[in-house]
Design a protein around this motif. Structure first.
Motif, mmCIF file in Angstrom:
data_model
loop_
_atom_site.group_PDB
_atom_site.id
_atom_site.type_symbol
_atom_site.label_atom_id
_atom_site.label_comp_id
_atom_site.label_asym_id
_atom_site.label_seq_id
_atom_site.Cartn_x
_atom_site.Cartn_y
_atom_site.Cartn_z
ATOM 1 N N VAL A 1 7.136 0.654 -9.330
ATOM 2 C CA VAL A 1 6.478 0.316 -8.052
ATOM 3 C C VAL A 1 7.391 -0.591 -7.229
ATOM 4 C CG1 VAL A 1 4.601 -1.049 -7.041
ATOM 5 C CG2 VAL A 1 4.092 0.627 -8.832
ATOM 6 N N LEU A 2 7.957 -1.607 -7.887
ATOM 7 C CA LEU A 2 8.804 -2.561 -7.167
ATOM 8 C C LEU A 2 10.057 -1.884 -6.626
ATOM 9 C CD1 LEU A 2 8.492 -5.680 -9.525
ATOM 10 C CD2 LEU A 2 7.365 -5.303 -7.317
ATOM 11 N N GLN A 3 10.615 -0.995 -7.421
ATOM 12 C CA GLN A 3 11.834 -0.334 -6.964
ATOM 13 C C GLN A 3 11.554 0.568 -5.753
ATOM 14 O OE1 GLN A 3 13.700 2.882 -9.202
ATOM 15 N NE2 GLN A 3 15.588 1.691 -9.264
ATOM 16 N N VAL A 4 10.461 1.325 -5.854
ATOM 17 C CA VAL A 4 10.108 2.220 -4.742
ATOM 18 C C VAL A 4 9.799 1.401 -3.484
ATOM 19 C CG1 VAL A 4 8.318 3.817 -3.930
ATOM 20 C CG2 VAL A 4 9.337 4.133 -6.197
ATOM 21 N N ARG B 1 0.877 -1.177 0.000
ATOM 22 C CA ARG B 1 0.000 0.000 0.000
ATOM 23 C C ARG B 1 0.914 1.226 0.000
ATOM 24 N NH1 ARG B 1 -5.339 1.127 1.283
ATOM 25 N NH2 ARG B 1 -5.730 -0.997 1.977
ATOM 26 N N LEU B 2 0.982 1.875 -1.141
ATOM 27 C CA LEU B 2 1.892 3.009 -1.288
ATOM 28 C C LEU B 2 1.276 4.271 -0.705
ATOM 29 C CD1 LEU B 2 3.005 2.452 -5.019
ATOM 30 C CD2 LEU B 2 3.998 1.485 -2.957
ATOM 31 N N ASP B 3 2.095 5.059 -0.019
ATOM 32 C CA ASP B 3 1.584 6.341 0.468
ATOM 33 C C ASP B 3 1.740 7.401 -0.627
ATOM 34 O OD1 ASP B 3 4.220 7.229 0.480
ATOM 35 O OD2 ASP B 3 4.528 6.683 2.586
ATOM 36 N N ASN B 4 1.270 8.597 -0.344
ATOM 37 C CA ASN B 4 1.247 9.635 -1.384
ATOM 38 C C ASN B 4 2.633 9.946 -1.943
ATOM 39 O OD1 ASN B 4 -1.458 9.936 -1.458
ATOM 40 N ND2 ASN B 4 -1.535 11.593 0.052
ATOM 41 N N ALA B 5 3.600 10.025 -1.024
ATOM 42 C CA ALA B 5 4.962 10.347 -1.470
ATOM 43 C C ALA B 5 5.483 9.243 -2.386
ATOM 44 C CB ALA B 5 5.875 10.518 -0.266
ATOM 45 N N GLN B 6 5.173 7.996 -2.035
ATOM 46 C CA GLN B 6 5.641 6.882 -2.859
ATOM 47 C C GLN B 6 4.920 6.846 -4.204
ATOM 48 O OE1 GLN B 6 4.828 4.002 0.131
ATOM 49 N NE2 GLN B 6 6.992 3.765 0.703
#
Lengths: 180, 434
Positions: A169-172, A45-50
């Motif tokens: 996505v995977l890298q972040v 679950r990515l946050d806004n910054a991510q």
């Protein structure tokens, strides 16, 4: 970032009824990581910054904060990740899987389902091989390092964009410690 | 799956229990025997009931699963359902273009035109069967006093018999050249479609009939079918339309089409090497439909085409050639009119483009060299009567496509004509496709 790890029995994955399914999700991950002895799902679950960071690295919106990632392991050591995703070709969804090593390099992509009347050539190994070894550093763009298929420009472009988004996505997520 | 496994395990246990129980029966007294038979009978009934229940659940699951997956195909446990774009059984589409043509030496003939606006839909009945439909309006307004036309461009059903094999029936585009099946303004360079695929191949060319489509694993796509064809009886020798596009003037578009003579077609396209397309097509069929007093005639059109897109480059080349057989007798009755039926017409072009990207914008300068001849050869009908072959018209087009995004394009180009330089013109266009 919230992370849940759910071990899934491979055999429990349902077989799809689509007549145009070429390989199931479970077959795809076994094909992409044949040496793996375990696959587990990590729900990112990515946050806004991510999300913003994914958009910046991929050059297109992250599309969703939630991403399901299958982590392939052998003897508990992570080998890499498999993400199954959908993009719209011209009119219909294309289901594809991307396998990425823990080094961030694409190992393989597989087209699971292709439903358009034209452009089924994205399934050909020669086209999919163009992605192997590439990272989010790219360019991973049709008309650049990924050759187009005449008559299937939208399918090629959208699958390529989808792959670029997934590696971002995977890298972040990996940098944030959300993936092993 | 787990449920099925546990059911099978239960079944196995029953059989093992039954097998173990049988030897004991031999030593049991009659009452015991009866009791055991009853017990086995009850157990057998229970197994049968469980099997029936499993079968019912399986069938229900399969039936209910199909439409669910048809609309939400991402429902595998870890496919990114939430991240996936929406999908519907019915998809609405559109493409169109507004063009501005300004002849440099005859500016009084400058026109701006909503060349075409198309609304289409695709509906999927089930995972194997879909319907495609396109309704086109040309030149904005259609009435008895206006130049517009309203046409059904496509209306066909496709049924997929195997993952790589489909059958289509209805009104569909003939697989020929590079443009006919991919004719949206975002798919080609230049404001106007090239002349070869307008004057020689009458894009957007469609016929009614059946076709099969097979995609071989090697990247080879084969198409073949039987359809309606052209109608030479429609030839209007008093008009210049036949000289502008011989086949465009006698196509039928499934509008009360004369269908006594059917045509056949075949097309092969190879895309096995990324960025490369090499293909060919042929279409042939009778065109006189048994008309009284008319010599039988056959129309044949074939083409060779290639496209290569290494990196940012985009190269294309095409040659198309059409023939109409036995035109001598037909033309003899038309002598004195401006447009007789050609025996041969052909054309070819080469094109190069370079696609630059600026963020989401794309700019593609391009150049195209083409020649075409709508009256390359006429059958002899006697000295002084046989029309002289027309000269090849050569056209150079250069300009650029500016992609606002994948679906919207602004185009500008210049065109130079060798034979009729009065046609030299500047073109500006806006196109969309989604």
């Amino acid at each position: 970032m919230r992370i849940e790890v759910l071990p899934i029995v491979l055999g429990a994955l349902p077989a799809s009824v689509w007549a145009v399914d070429y390989v199931s999700a479970s077959e795809a991950e076994a094909l992409m990581f044949p040496q793996a002895d375990e696959f587990a799902t990590v729900n990112l679950r990515l946050d806004n910054a991510q999300l913003q960071e994914v958009g910046k690295r991929a050059g297109l919106p992250a599309r969703s904060a939630q991403w399901g990632v299958r982590v392939a392991r052998r003897a508990s050591s992570p080998l890499g990740y498999v993400v199954v995703d959908n993009v719209i070709g011209k009119f219909e969804l294309i289901t594809y899987a991307v396998a990425v090593g823990t080094d961030g390099a694409i190992r393989q992509i597989e087209i699971l389902s292709y439903r358009e009347s034209h452009g089924g050539e994205v399934r050909l190994p020669a086209w999919r091989k163009q992605f192997v070894g590439k990272t989010v550093a790219g360019p991973l763009r049709v008309g650049d390092d990924i050759a187009n298929i005449s008559g299937a420009t939208l399918s090629c472009t959208h699958v390529t964009d989808g792959v670029r988004r997934i590696v971002a996505v995977l890298q972040v997520a990996h940098e944030a410690g959300a993936l092993p | 799956m787990r449920h099925h496994r546990s059911g099978l395990n239960t079944l196995g246990q029953m059989f093992v229990a039954t097998a173990l129980a049988l030897p004991l029966v031999v030593h049991a007294d009659e009452a015991e025997l009866t009791r055991r038979v009853e017990k086995l009978s009850n157990e057998l009934e229970a197994v049968k009931a469980e099997l029936a229940k499993m079968k019912k659940e399986h069938e229900q699951g399969a039936v209910q699963g199909a439409p669910q997956q048809a609309t939400k195909p991402a429902e595998t446990p870890y496919t990114n359902t939430e991240a996936a774009p929406g999908s519907s059984d019915t998809v609405l589409t559109s493409y169109g273009e507004i063009n501005y043509n300004r002849p440099r030496k005859a500016t009084e003939n400058t026109v701006a035109d909503l060349r075409r606006a198309v609304i289409g839909l695709q509906h999927r009945f089930d995972p194997q069967t879909k319907f495609a439909f396109e309704l086109e309006s040309e030149h904005a307004v259609t009435s008895a006093e206006d130049p517009g036309e309203v046409e059904i461009e496509q209306a066909f059903v496709e049924h997929r018999l195997a993952p790589s094999f489909a059958v289509r029936g209805g009104l569909f585009l003939i697989p020929t050249g590079l443009l006919n099946e991919s004719h949206e303004p975002t798919a080609y360079y230049g404001v106007e479609r090239n002349f070869v695929e307008t004057a020689i191949i009458p894009t957007t060319w469609r016929e009614g009939g059946f076709q099969v489509v097979g995609e071989l694993g090697s990247g080879l796509t084969l198409q073949g079918g039987i359809t309606t064809g052209f109608n030479l009886n429609k030839w209007d020798a008093t008009s210049t339309e036949g000289q502008e596009s011989p086949l465009g003037s006698i196509h039928q578009e499934l509008a009360l089409a004369s269908a006594r003579d059917l045509s056949v077609f075949a097309a092969a396209n190879y895309r096995g090497v990324p960025g490369l397309l090499v293909g060919s097509s042929v279409f042939t069929g009778g065109a006189t439909h048994g008309a009284q007093g008319v010599t039988k005639s056959r129309v044949t059109l074939w083409d060779l085409h290639a496209r290569w897109t290494p990196g940012a480059w985009d190269f294309a080349a095409l040659y198309a050639r059409g023939t109409i057989s036995n035109t001598a007798a037909f033309n003899t009755t038309l002598v004195g009119n401006p447009t007789l039926v050609p025996a041969v017409f052909d054309g070819s072009y080469v094109q190069a483009a370079y696609r630059l990207r600026f963020g989401n914008y794309g700019v593609a300068p391009f150049a195209r060299l083409e020649y075409f001849n709508t009256g390359k050869k006429y059958d002899a009908i006697g000295a002084g009567l046989t029309p002289a072959p027309l000269p090849n018209e050569r056209v150079i087009t250069t300009g650029l496509n500016f992609d606002i995004n994948q679906h919207v394009v602004v185009k500008a180009d210049m065109q130079w004509f060798r034979q009729v330089s009065a046609n030299n013109r500047f073109n500006l266009g806006l196109g969309w496709s989604f």
